[in-house]
Design an enzyme around this catalytic site. Structure first.
Site, PDB file in Angstrom:
ATOM      1  N   HIS A   1      25.582 -39.818 -11.651  1.00  0.00           N
ATOM      2  CA  HIS A   1      24.758 -40.644 -12.546  1.00  0.00           C
ATOM      3  C   HIS A   1      24.590 -40.006 -13.918  1.00  0.00           C
ATOM      4  O   HIS A   1      23.635 -40.289 -14.624  1.00  0.00           O
ATOM      5  CB  HIS A   1      23.404 -40.923 -11.889  1.00  0.00           C
ATOM      6  CG  HIS A   1      23.551 -41.660 -10.604  1.00  0.00           C
ATOM      7  ND1 HIS A   1      23.869 -43.000 -10.535  1.00  0.00           N
ATOM      8  CD2 HIS A   1      23.504 -41.230  -9.323  1.00  0.00           C
ATOM      9  CE1 HIS A   1      23.983 -43.362  -9.277  1.00  0.00           C
ATOM     10  NE2 HIS A   1      23.770 -42.309  -8.515  1.00  0.00           N
TER      11      HIS A   1
ATOM     12  N   LYS B   1      17.310 -18.821 -11.066  1.00  0.00           N
ATOM     13  CA  LYS B   1      17.550 -17.367 -11.003  1.00  0.00           C
ATOM     14  C   LYS B   1      18.667 -16.975 -11.957  1.00  0.00           C
ATOM     15  O   LYS B   1      18.566 -15.994 -12.686  1.00  0.00           O
ATOM     16  CB  LYS B   1      17.958 -16.920  -9.585  1.00  0.00           C
ATOM     17  CG  LYS B   1      16.906 -16.845  -8.526  1.00  0.00           C
ATOM     18  CD  LYS B   1      15.861 -15.785  -8.704  1.00  0.00           C
ATOM     19  CE  LYS B   1      14.728 -16.291  -9.541  1.00  0.00           C
ATOM     20  NZ  LYS B   1      13.519 -16.690  -8.912  1.00  0.00           N
TER      21      LYS B   1
ATOM     22  N   TRP C   1      -2.960  -2.407  -1.636  1.00  0.00           N
ATOM     23  CA  TRP C   1      -2.528  -3.764  -1.977  1.00  0.00           C
ATOM     24  C   TRP C   1      -3.127  -4.616  -0.867  1.00  0.00           C
ATOM     25  O   TRP C   1      -2.625  -4.646   0.247  1.00  0.00           O
ATOM     26  CB  TRP C   1      -1.008  -3.822  -1.963  1.00  0.00           C
ATOM     27  CG  TRP C   1      -0.440  -5.190  -2.148  1.00  0.00           C
ATOM     28  CD1 TRP C   1       0.025  -6.033  -1.189  1.00  0.00           C
ATOM     29  CD2 TRP C   1      -0.250  -5.870  -3.383  1.00  0.00           C
ATOM     30  NE1 TRP C   1       0.482  -7.190  -1.756  1.00  0.00           N
ATOM     31  CE2 TRP C   1       0.328  -7.116  -3.101  1.00  0.00           C
ATOM     32  CE3 TRP C   1      -0.525  -5.544  -4.718  1.00  0.00           C
ATOM     33  CZ2 TRP C   1       0.648  -8.045  -4.080  1.00  0.00           C
ATOM     34  CZ3 TRP C   1      -0.202  -6.473  -5.692  1.00  0.00           C
ATOM     35  CH2 TRP C   1       0.380  -7.706  -5.377  1.00  0.00           C
TER      36      TRP C   1
ATOM     37  N   ASN D   1      -0.959   1.876   5.854  1.00  0.00           N
ATOM     38  CA  ASN D   1      -0.171   0.816   5.226  1.00  0.00           C
ATOM     39  C   ASN D   1       0.411  -0.032   6.345  1.00  0.00           C
ATOM     40  O   ASN D   1       1.119   0.502   7.208  1.00  0.00           O
ATOM     41  CB  ASN D   1       0.948   1.436   4.383  1.00  0.00           C
ATOM     42  CG  ASN D   1       1.988   0.409   3.976  1.00  0.00           C
ATOM     43  OD1 ASN D   1       1.652  -0.725   3.683  1.00  0.00           O
ATOM     44  ND2 ASN D   1       3.248   0.804   3.970  1.00  0.00           N
ATOM     45  N   GLY D   2       0.083  -1.306   6.378  1.00  0.00           N
ATOM     46  CA  GLY D   2       0.607  -2.171   7.435  1.00  0.00           C
ATOM     47  C   GLY D   2      -0.425  -3.207   7.826  1.00  0.00           C
ATOM     48  O   GLY D   2      -1.411  -3.406   7.127  1.00  0.00           O
TER      49      GLY D   2
ATOM     50  N   CYS E   1       0.815  -1.227   0.000  1.00  0.00           N
ATOM     51  CA  CYS E   1       0.000   0.000   0.000  1.00  0.00           C
ATOM     52  C   CYS E   1       0.849   1.277   0.000  1.00  0.00           C
ATOM     53  O   CYS E   1       1.966   1.303   0.478  1.00  0.00           O
ATOM     54  CB  CYS E   1      -0.920   0.104   1.199  1.00  0.00           C
ATOM     55  SG  CYS E   1      -2.035  -1.262   1.397  1.00  0.00           S
TER      56      CYS E   1
ATOM     57  N   GLU F   1      17.562 -17.217 -15.695  1.00  0.00           N
ATOM     58  CA  GLU F   1      16.575 -16.270 -16.226  1.00  0.00           C
ATOM     59  C   GLU F   1      17.078 -14.846 -16.331  1.00  0.00           C
ATOM     60  O   GLU F   1      16.650 -14.118 -17.213  1.00  0.00           O
ATOM     61  CB  GLU F   1      15.241 -16.348 -15.466  1.00  0.00           C
ATOM     62  CG  GLU F   1      15.271 -15.918 -14.034  1.00  0.00           C
ATOM     63  CD  GLU F   1      13.880 -16.017 -13.386  1.00  0.00           C
ATOM     64  OE1 GLU F   1      13.832 -16.311 -12.193  1.00  0.00           O
ATOM     65  OE2 GLU F   1      12.871 -15.786 -14.067  1.00  0.00           O
TER      66      GLU F   1
ATOM     67  N   LYS G   1       6.041 -11.466 -15.987  1.00  0.00           N
ATOM     68  CA  LYS G   1       5.883 -11.645 -14.540  1.00  0.00           C
ATOM     69  C   LYS G   1       4.770 -12.631 -14.226  1.00  0.00           C
ATOM     70  O   LYS G   1       4.865 -13.417 -13.306  1.00  0.00           O
ATOM     71  CB  LYS G   1       5.592 -10.284 -13.895  1.00  0.00           C
ATOM     72  CG  LYS G   1       5.478 -10.314 -12.376  1.00  0.00           C
ATOM     73  CD  LYS G   1       6.836 -10.510 -11.734  1.00  0.00           C
ATOM     74  CE  LYS G   1       6.760 -10.723 -10.243  1.00  0.00           C
ATOM     75  NZ  LYS G   1       7.964 -11.431  -9.745  1.00  0.00           N
TER      76      LYS G   1
ATOM     77  N   GLU H   1      16.494 -23.501  -7.406  1.00  0.00           N
ATOM     78  CA  GLU H   1      16.101 -22.090  -7.468  1.00  0.00           C
ATOM     79  C   GLU H   1      17.301 -21.200  -7.836  1.00  0.00           C
ATOM     80  O   GLU H   1      17.170 -20.258  -8.615  1.00  0.00           O
ATOM     81  CB  GLU H   1      15.489 -21.680  -6.113  1.00  0.00           C
ATOM     82  CG  GLU H   1      15.073 -20.227  -5.979  1.00  0.00           C
ATOM     83  CD  GLU H   1      14.022 -19.772  -7.004  1.00  0.00           C
ATOM     84  OE1 GLU H   1      13.468 -20.603  -7.733  1.00  0.00           O
ATOM     85  OE2 GLU H   1      13.792 -18.552  -7.081  1.00  0.00           O
TER      86      GLU H   1
ATOM     87  N   ARG I   1       3.327   0.301  -5.344  1.00  0.00           N
ATOM     88  CA  ARG I   1       3.188  -0.322  -4.022  1.00  0.00           C
ATOM     89  C   ARG I   1       1.865  -1.081  -3.884  1.00  0.00           C
ATOM     90  O   ARG I   1       1.673  -1.840  -2.926  1.00  0.00           O
ATOM     91  CB  ARG I   1       3.275   0.728  -2.919  1.00  0.00           C
ATOM     92  CG  ARG I   1       4.588   1.481  -2.873  1.00  0.00           C
ATOM     93  CD  ARG I   1       4.578   2.477  -1.743  1.00  0.00           C
ATOM     94  NE  ARG I   1       4.447   1.837  -0.450  1.00  0.00           N
ATOM     95  CZ  ARG I   1       5.448   1.374   0.274  1.00  0.00           C
ATOM     96  NH1 ARG I   1       6.689   1.490  -0.166  1.00  0.00           N
ATOM     97  NH2 ARG I   1       5.237   0.794   1.430  1.00  0.00           N
TER      98      ARG I   1
HETATM   99  C1  F6R Z   1      10.956 -17.154 -11.683  1.00  0.00           C
HETATM  100  C2  F6R Z   1       9.554 -16.842 -11.714  1.00  0.00           C
HETATM  101  C3  F6R Z   1       8.615 -17.820 -12.360  1.00  0.00           C
HETATM  102  C4  F6R Z   1       7.333 -17.942 -11.531  1.00  0.00           C
HETATM  103  C5  F6R Z   1       6.313 -18.835 -12.242  1.00  0.00           C
HETATM  104  C6  F6R Z   1       5.073 -19.037 -11.403  1.00  0.00           C
HETATM  105  O1  F6R Z   1      11.687 -16.150 -11.047  1.00  0.00           O
HETATM  106  O2  F6R Z   1       9.141 -15.835 -11.235  1.00  0.00           O
HETATM  107  O3  F6R Z   1       9.214 -19.062 -12.505  1.00  0.00           O
HETATM  108  O4  F6R Z   1       7.665 -18.481 -10.293  1.00  0.00           O
HETATM  109  O5  F6R Z   1       5.946 -18.253 -13.463  1.00  0.00           O
HETATM  110  O6  F6R Z   1       4.446 -17.847 -11.107  1.00  0.00           O
HETATM  111  P1  F6R Z   1       3.407 -17.732  -9.933  1.00  0.00           P
HETATM  112  O7  F6R Z   1       4.118 -17.977  -8.659  1.00  0.00           O
HETATM  113  O8  F6R Z   1       2.869 -16.333 -10.038  1.00  0.00           O
HETATM  114  O9  F6R Z   1       2.347 -18.765 -10.173  1.00  0.00           O
END
Ligand code: F6R
Length: 604
Positions: free
Chosen positions: A500, A481, A72, A96-97, A2, A484, A599, A477, A27
Site C-alpha cells: 500500500h 534499534k 537496586w 543480591n537476588g 544490587c 538509534e 536513557k 522494534e 548495578r
Molecule cells: C529505545 C529506547 C526508548 C525508550 C523510551 C521510553 O531503545 O530505549 O525508545 O523505550 O524513551 O522509555 P521508558 O521505557 O523508560 O519510558
C-alpha cells in the site's frame, strides 16, 4: 541487580568497602550500607541514595572485617530502612537476588518471635542464619540457605569472630585472594585495585574467609577445590564483564533477566500465574471491558505485543497509544477500563502525564516498570516490576524482553481468572515460557552468524523489517534499534501493508529482514517475501529451526529454537538486537551513547 562486597584483612575495612561499592554502583544506586566488625560488635550504617551519600554520613569506623551493599530495589521501596545490611542479633547480611519463598519463611520466622523491621525479602535471610547459628557461621549459612528458594549472592558477618561467609545461587559472586586479606564481590570490577587473583564461585557454593584463609565448601559442608584465575582486564573492560559495550553485555544478560522476570510468578502445577502485586479484585478483572496501554519508544512496541496477547488469551479489547499522543487526545475511557503504562525508567515525562490524565477518568491503573520507587510507580495502583536490573546502554534491550514476559504473565493471569484459558493450554504456555532463557542462550551461542549478516548489509542506506501479527511489534522494534544505534534509516512494517505504498522504495539496495516464524500468517508472510524478492531486495529471514521451506525464498536465514507461536517475539527480539548491535559496531558508532538520545526522557 544490587552489588555486594566483603573485606577481611589487616587494613581498615570501611574505605575499601566504599571504594569497591563505587565500582559496583552501575548495578544499583538507590540506597547503600556497610556493616563493620568493631571492638564493640557489628556497626551498621546505611542510607537511601548513592555511595557518596553513604560516605557523607559515615563516622570513622575502626574494624578490619566488613560487608557492604549498593541496592537496586526489587522488594520494598528504596528507603534507609530497606537498605542493606540487614541484621538479626549478631548476624548481618548483604544480598543480591530474590527470595522466592519469602512469605513462607516470613510466616515461619514471625511465628517463632522474630521481629521484621523492613519490607525486604533479605531480612528473612538474616533471621534464618541467626536461627541456625550455634557458633559455626558456615554451618548456619548452609542450614539456612537449604531452606531458601530463589536466587542469591549473599555475604554474612557474625559479631563473634573476624570471619566472613558468602554463598551463591544464580547471582554472580567472585572471591578475591590477596596477601593477608581476602574479598568477595558481585563483580571483579570491585576487586581489581586490590587483587587480580579471583575465584568465580559456582551455584550452591559457600566460601569462608579470614585474613589468612579462604576455604570453599559445597552445601553438604564438603571442602571444594577451586580454580584461581588471574584477571588481565583493565577496570573499564571489567565493568562490562569483558564485553566491548554495555549493550552487548545487556543483550547477553537476557538469559538471566528473562528468567528473573518470571521467577516465583509461575505455578506449573496449577497452570496459574502468581502476581500478588496485582491487587485488582478478581471480580473487577472478570468485568474488565477494555485495556488501554500507554508508553513511548521501545516500551510502546512492547505494548503493541500486549494488545495481541490480551486479546488472544484473555479476550479483553485492548488499545495501545503513544503517551505523547494520548495526553493531548480526548480519550474515551470508562471506569471499567484498565490503563497499563509501560516504562522501563518509570520517569518518562509523557508516560507519567498520560497516566495522570487517565486517572482523572476514574480508570484502574497498572504499571510495568523496571525501577522501584519512581514517579510513575507512585501514580499507579498496581505495579509489575520487570526485575531486569539496571540498564546502562541507551538502547533498551533486556528491559524490552522483560516487558514482553511481564505482559505474557499478566495476560495469562487475566485469562485464567476470566476462564478464557484452560489449564492444559495454560500449563503448556508456562512450560514454554520457562524454556525461553535456555533458548536465548542457544541464539547467543550462534551470534557469529548474525554478526556476518549484519556486516554484509551494514553499508545499506535503508533497511526494512517486516512482520505480521505478533511479530509486527518486533519488526518495529528491530527498525528502532537499528536506527538509534547505527543511524541507518530503517522502517518496521506490517508485511501486508507494504504493497500500500512502501513497496515503491524496495530495490536491490534495501535489505529486508523478514520475521517469518511459524504462525497462522506464515503463508501470507512467504507471499510478502516473494513480493520484495521480485523487486530484487536481499532478504534475511528469521525463522524457526524446524522450517525447511524458507531458504528457497530468501538470501539467508537466521534460526531460532522452536517454541509456542505466541512466544517467538522474545526470541526474535534477541536476534534483531544483535543485528543492530553488530551493524553499529561495524560502522564504528557510539553504541552505548547514540547521538541525540538520552536513557531517560524526563522532559516533554
Ligand atoms: C529505545 C529506547 C526508548 C525508550 C523510551 C521510553 O531503545 O530505549 O525508545 O523505550 O524513551 O522509555 P521508558 O521505557 O523508560 O519510558
Amino acid at each position: 541487580m544490587c552489588g555486594i562486597v566483603g573485606y577481611v584483612g589487616k587494613k581498615q575495612a570501611t574505605p575499601i568497602l566504599l571504594d569497591a561499592l563505587k565500582r559496583l554502583e552501575y548495578r544499583g544506586y538507590d540506597s547503600a550500607g556497610v556493616a563493620v566488625l568493631t571492638d564493640n560488635g557489628i556497626e551498621i550504617h546505611k542510607t537511601e541514595g548513592k555511595i557518596s551519600d553513604l560516605e557523607a554520613i559515615l563516622p570513622d569506623i575502626k574494624g578490619l572485617c566488613g560487608i557492604g551493599h549498593t541496592r537496586w530495589a526489587t522488594q520494598g521501596a528504596p528507603t534507609t530502612l530497606n537498605a542493606h545490611p540487614h541484621v538479626s542479633g549478631n548476624i548481618a547480611v548483604v544480598h543480591n537476588g530474590i527470595i522466592e519463598n519469602y512469605q513462607e519463611l516470613y510466616d515461619e520466622l514471625k511465628g517463632e518471635g522474630y521481629e521484621f523491621v523492613s519490607e525486604t525479602d533479605t531480612e528473612v535471610l538474616a533471621h534464618l542464619i541467626h536461627r541456625y547459628y550455634k557458633g559455626n557461621l558456615v554451618d548456619a549459612v548452609i542450614e539456612g540457605l537449604k531452606k531458601v528458594k530463589g536466587t542469591y549472592a549473599a555475604a554474612f558477618l557474625c559479631g563473634d569472630s573476624e570471619q566472613m561467609v558468602a554463598a551463591r545461587k544464580d547471582s554472580p559472586l567472585v572471591a578475591g585472594l590477596g596477601k593477608g586479606e581476602n574479598f568477595v564481590a558481585s563483580d571483579v570490577t570491585a576487586l581489581l585495585k586490590y587483587t587480580r587473583n579471583v575465584v568465580y564461585m559456582h551455584d550452591f557454593e559457600i566460601v569462608s574467609l579470614s585474613g589468612e584463609n579462604i576455604q570453599f565448601f559445597d552445601f553438604d559442608g564438603n571442602p571444594v577445590k577451586e580454580h584461581i584465575e588471574s584477571i588481565e582486564w583493565n577496570i573499564e573492560a571489567a565493568e562490562k564483564s569483558g564485553y566491548p559495550h554495555f549493550m552487548l553485555k545487556e543483550i547477553n544478560e537476557q538469559v538471566t533477566s528473562v528468567h528473573d522476570t518470571m521467577m516465583g510468578r509461575i505455578s506449573e502445577l496449577t497452570g496459574d500465574v502468581l502476581l500478588g502485586e496485582v491487587k485488582l479484585p478478581r471480580e473487577e478483572i472478570r468485568k474488565l471491558e477494555r485495556i488501554v496501554i500507554i508508553a513511548c519508544g521501545t516500551s510502546y512496541n512492547a505494548g503493541l505485543l500486549g494488545k495481541y496477547v490480551f486479546e488472544a488469551l484473555a479476550g479483553i479489547h485492548t488499545d495501545v497509544d503513544i503517551s505523547s499522543e494520548f495526553r493531548y487526545a480526548n480519550p474515551v475511557l470508562e471506569d471499567s477500563t484498565l490503563v497499563i503504562s509501560i516504562s522501563q525508567s518509570g520517569e518518562t515525562a509523557d508516560t507519567i502525564a498520560a497516566t495522570k490524565e487517565a486517572k482523572t477518568y476514574g480508570c484502574r491503573t497498572l504499571s510495568i516498570t523496571n525501577v522501584v520507587g519512581t514517579t510513575l510507580s507512585r501514580e499507579v495502583e498496581n505495579i509489575v516490576y520487570t526485575r531486569a536490573g539496571p540498564e546502562i546502554g541507551v538502547a533498551a534491550t533486556k528491559t524490552f524482553t522483560s516487558q514482553l514476559i511481564a505482559l505474557y504473565l499478566l495476560a495469562i493471569h487475566f485469562a485464567r481468572i476470566r476462564k478464557k484459558l484452560d489449564v492444559d493450554r495454560s500449563k503448556r504456555l508456562l512450560v514454554s515460557l520457562k524454556q525461553l532463557p535456555g533458548m536465548i542462550q542457544q541464539i547467543l551461542n550462534n551470534k557469529e552468524l548474525i554478526r556476518k549478516q549484519a556486516i554484509r548489509f551494514s553499508t545499506a542506506r535503508d533497511y526494512f523489517f517486516l512482520g505480521r501479527s505478533l511479530n509486527f511489534p518486533i519488526a518495529l522494534e528491530g527498525a528502532l534499534k537499528l536506527k538509534e544505534i547505527s543511524y541507518i534509516h530503517a522502517e518496521g512494517y506490517a508485511a501486508g501493508e507494504l504493497k500500500h505504498g512502501p513497496l515503491a522504495l524496495i530495490s536491490k539496495d534495501t535489505p529486508v529482514v523478514a520475521l517469518a516464524t511459524r504462525a497462522s500468517t506464515y503463508d501470507k508472510m512467504l507471499n510478502n517475501i516473494k513480493e520484495v524478492k521480485a523487486r530484487a531486495a536481499p532478504v534475511l529471514a528469521i525463522a524457526g529451526m524446524d522450517d525447511t521451506e524458507i531458504e528457497k525464498y530468501v538470501d539467508a536465514v537466521i534460526r531460532v529454537p522452536v517454541t509456542d507461536e505466541l512466544l517467538y517475539p522474545v526470541l526474535i527480539s534477541v536476534v534483531v538486537q544483535l543485528l543492530a548491535y553488530y551493524t553499529a559496531d561495524a560502522l564504528g558508532c557510539s553504541i552505548d551513547k547514540p547521538r541525540n538520545l538520552a536513557k531517560s526522557v524526563t522532559v516533554e
